[in-house]
Design a protein around this motif. Structure first.
Motif, PDB file in Angstrom:
ATOM      1  N   LEU A   1       0.810  -1.221   0.000  1.00 38.84           N
ATOM      2  CA  LEU A   1       0.000   0.000   0.000  1.00 38.84           C
ATOM      3  C   LEU A   1       0.842   1.270   0.000  1.00 38.84           C
TER       4      LEU A   1
ATOM      5  N   ASP B   1      -2.327   6.609  -2.811  1.00 40.97           N
ATOM      6  CA  ASP B   1      -3.627   5.960  -2.701  1.00 40.97           C
ATOM      7  C   ASP B   1      -4.443   6.310  -3.948  1.00 40.97           C
TER       8      ASP B   1
ATOM      9  N   SER C   1      -7.851   8.518  -3.204  1.00 38.04           N
ATOM     10  CA  SER C   1      -7.792   9.896  -2.725  1.00 38.04           C
ATOM     11  C   SER C   1      -6.628  10.675  -3.325  1.00 38.04           C
TER      12      SER C   1
ATOM     13  N   GLN D   1      -3.736  10.704  -2.174  1.00 36.97           N
ATOM     14  CA  GLN D   1      -2.772  11.046  -1.128  1.00 36.97           C
ATOM     15  C   GLN D   1      -1.605  10.048  -1.121  1.00 36.97           C
ATOM     16  N   THR D   2      -0.386  10.560  -0.884  1.00 37.16           N
ATOM     17  CA  THR D   2       0.740   9.631  -0.760  1.00 37.16           C
ATOM     18  C   THR D   2       0.794   9.114   0.675  1.00 37.16           C
ATOM     19  N   ARG D   3       1.094   7.803   0.775  1.00 38.65           N
ATOM     20  CA  ARG D   3       1.086   7.182   2.100  1.00 38.65           C
ATOM     21  C   ARG D   3       2.441   6.561   2.406  1.00 38.65           C
ATOM     22  N   PHE D   4       2.926   6.775   3.594  1.00 34.87           N
ATOM     23  CA  PHE D   4       4.097   6.063   4.128  1.00 34.87           C
ATOM     24  C   PHE D   4       5.334   6.170   3.241  1.00 34.87           C
ATOM     25  N   THR D   5       5.467   7.279   2.497  1.00 31.95           N
ATOM     26  CA  THR D   5       6.645   7.408   1.639  1.00 31.95           C
ATOM     27  C   THR D   5       7.806   8.011   2.401  1.00 31.95           C
ATOM     28  N   LEU D   6       7.577   8.458   3.634  1.00 29.55           N
ATOM     29  CA  LEU D   6       8.616   9.069   4.467  1.00 29.55           C
ATOM     30  C   LEU D   6       9.280  10.231   3.745  1.00 29.55           C
TER      31      LEU D   6
END
Lengths: 501, 152
Positions: A182, A186, A189, A191-196
């Motif tokens: 994941l 996303d 939405s 939105q970028t997730r957990f890319t740090l």
């Protein structure tokens, strides 16, 4: 029936063009080679070949890649039998009895049974793909999001239950893999997730670097630690044919292995690896004298080697019928199809019949080539086995690096592969199996998407997963599988099955 | 007593549990800011939250189970192959970025070669030259992939 025959004739007319025959042969040869060479598997090789397929017609490209996958199942057994290390991960169980047979001077019988069993299984599996894809496409047509969700959950549970190692730890590895899948943007939405904050991760972590880090790189480190150079090759191969007594014992095992492999290949999460495991366990369970296993029981070679080839081939069904890649190799095939603008799924059969039936026909032709490549020409592959590991691992590393780089032309992927190589080595140390993680990783985005859609349809009610009979059936079956394996009696049986290594 | 403690520290379930619980907590912490959405239209944080809880829960269960499970970890780390193999992969990536394919292969081989103690410099030279040549021949000449061979 007439329609099927017509389709098959059409398929053979596609597969038997000189160009497609050539690429089928190249795939079979390369597959046997990477199957024979330990540490170099179909994933790394297909990743390396992916850029090549840009320039080929899609049918030729996919025929070659498919040949590589089932070809590796043939080659893997040679190394397992002669050197006692799996040339290919799905040949792990073949080392137990195959190498024991070789030590007893029956290497020729073991090789012959493995190849003939694979050939028989390949023919049956080709027929199964041809006959059952069409009805399954129709079934898949009636599937809605909750049903896909249930099927994916069931596939993952079955993969965990049927594989080796602690069930709870494997389930946790699947969950971790689902999460890693994941990472990135996303779809719903944006939105970028957990890319740090790393921009290169916005498209997600590539599954090729993850798979090759966990398997390729970590395995090289572990092999060097074991002292990969010191191994004994059994070179003396007497008659390449089983005795009458061996044939009598092997045939039923080949039939059972073919059945198990064909069935498990169709599951999301299935394929060559778990088919071989499951077939071995079944043989040992039903044997009149289980103590023969590990001492050179021919059934212990015949069943898993038939099963892994059958499983490799029938695992094309979920990809072609539903667009679900059931294992890392098929996920790469999906990538190769996408490059050519083909969306795997029910529509392939109607929109690209040449591809669909051509590939099926090529599987049978490929198996025919492979039996010749692997039996009369066995001496050539034995030569490859004599390459010392202290040279081989460097070659494997460089190929992995080039393969990972060329998929997306980015050095980030090479560094991700190094990171997952480290992680994979640590996982080996704490006795966690990496295979479930990759499975979760591949299926993660698909699982989330179908979960999301189900909740949209049901307006947020989780009951939707129990209201639809197909989905509820899959979930109930998953629960039964998990309970069965966690109950003490069956668990001990599962643990002892692999103990005599 | 000391040995007893040492054994307990070698339980596979304990280490796996710590790993999964830690990663689960990390997922929940990093993902805390992502929107959960509403049940009928779940947000980007919904599934990661579920997975984080599940992972942390499984991790905690494994930590508890480690009190009576016996499977051991392998506590020996093979530092030499670990460092040199990973180093060669990283070197490949960095050198490729800086120059091109051929120097990257040479650098990777030069480092990886010494992961096996019995290898000598001669092995590295021969393997490096062969691999660089064949990679160039196969990928650049044969398959005409758009790879930088040697820039600057």
């Amino acid at each position: 029936m007439g329609e099927l025959a017509q389709n098959l004739i059409f398929g053979f007319s596609v597969a038997a063009t000189p160009q497609n025959l050539l690429f089928c042969l190249i795939g079979a040869l390369l597959g046997t080679l990477v199957g024979v060479l330990p540490g170099l598997g179909p994933v790394a090789t297909i990743a390396m070949l992916l850029p090549v397929t840009f320039t080929l017609p899609p049918v030729a490209a996919l025929i070659m890649l498919a040949g590589l996958y089932y070809g590796a199942q043939y080659g893997g057994s040679t190394t397992a039998i002669l050197v006692n290390i799996p040339g290919e991960s799905s040949s792990v169980v073949t080392t137990l009895d195959g190498h024991a047979m070789a030590r007893n001077g029956r290497a020729g019988s073991a090789l012959a049974v493995a190849a003939l069993g694979s050939f028989f299984a390949g023919c049956v599996a080709t027929a199964i793909v041809a006959v059952f894809s069409q009805p399954l496409v129709r079934v898949a047509g009636s599937f809605q999001s909750p049903d896909y969700f249930g099927l994916l959950v069931f596939g993952m549970v079955a993969a965990v239950v049927l594989a080796q190692g602690s069930v709870i730890r494997s389930v946790a590895m699947v969950v971790l893999g689902l999460f890693l899948g994941l990472i990135g943007t996303d779809i719903a939405s944006g939105q970028t997730r957990f890319t740090l904050g790393i921009s290169a991760l916005a498209d997600g972590v590539g599954f090729v670097p993850v798979a090759m880090g966990l398997f390729g790189i970590a395995e090289v480190i572990a092999a060097l630690e074991r002292g990969g150079a010191r191994r004994q090759i059994i070179e003396k191969i007497s008659r390449l044919w089983p005795t009458r007594e061996e044939a009598r014992r092997a045939w039923p095992a080949v039939l059972r292995g073919t059945g198990i492999g064909s069935l498990l290949g169709v599951l999301p999460g299935g394929g060559a690896l778990i088919s071989a495991f499951a077939a071995y366990v079944v043989e040992k369970k039903i044997a009149a004298d289980p103590s023969r296993f590990g001492q050179g029981a021919i059934e212990g070679v015949a069943a898993p080697e038939s099963a892994n080839n059958a499983g490799a081939q029938t695992s094309f069904i979920p990809l072609l019928a539903m667009g679900i890649p059931p294992n890392p190799v098929l996920a790469l095939m999906l990538g190769a199809m996408t490059i050519h603008g083909i969306v795997p799924g029910p529509k392939v059969m109607t929109e690209r019949p040449d591809l669909f039936w051509g590939m099926i026909a090529s599987m049978w032709l490929g198996n025919l080539m492979l039996i010749i490549i692997n039996l009369p020409l066995i001496g050539i592959w034995v030569k490859f086995l004599q390459i010392p590991y202290r040279w081989l691992y460097t070659v494997i590393l460089v190929f992995c690096c080039i393969g990972v780089f060329t998929v997306n032309n980015t050095t980030t992927d090479v560094l991700v592969m190094a990171a997952f190589g480290l992680f994979g080595y640590l996982l080996i140390k704490i006795r966690c199996e990496p295979a479930p993680l990759i499975l979760g990783f591949i299926l993660g985005p698909m699982l989330e998407e179908n979960f999301r859609r189900s909740l949209i349809v049901s307006r947020g009610s989780w009951w939707v997963f129990l209201e639809r009979p197909i989905c509820a059936g899959f979930l109930a079956l998953s629960l039964v599988f998990l309970l069965l394996v966690l109950l003490p009696g069956i668990r001990t049986g599962r643990e002892t099955a692999f103990r005599e290594e | 007593m000391l040995e007893e403690g040492g054994r307990r520290l070698q339980r596979a379930d304990l280490w796996a549990g710590l790993l999964f619980a830690g990663l689960g907590a990390l997922i929940l912490w990093v993902g805390a800011g992502y929107s959960l959405g509403v049940p009928s239209r779940i947000g980007p944080g919904y599934v990661p939250r579920l997975l984080g809880i599940l992972l942390a829960g499984l991790g905690l269960f494994l930590i508890m189970r480690s009190a009576w499970s016996s499977e051991r970890i392998d506590p020996v780390i093979a530092w030499r192959p670990l460092a040199l193999v990973l180093g060669s992969v990283v070197a490949f990536g960095l050198v490729f970025e800086a120059t091109g394919l051929v120097p990257a292969i040479l650098a990777a081989v030069a480092i990886a070669n010494f992961a096996a103690p019995e290898n000598r410099w001669t092995t590295a030279v021969v393997l490096g030259a062969l691999l660089a040549f064949f990679a160039w021949l196969l990928f650049v000449k044969g398959l005409s992939l758009p790879l930088v061979v040697w820039s600057k």
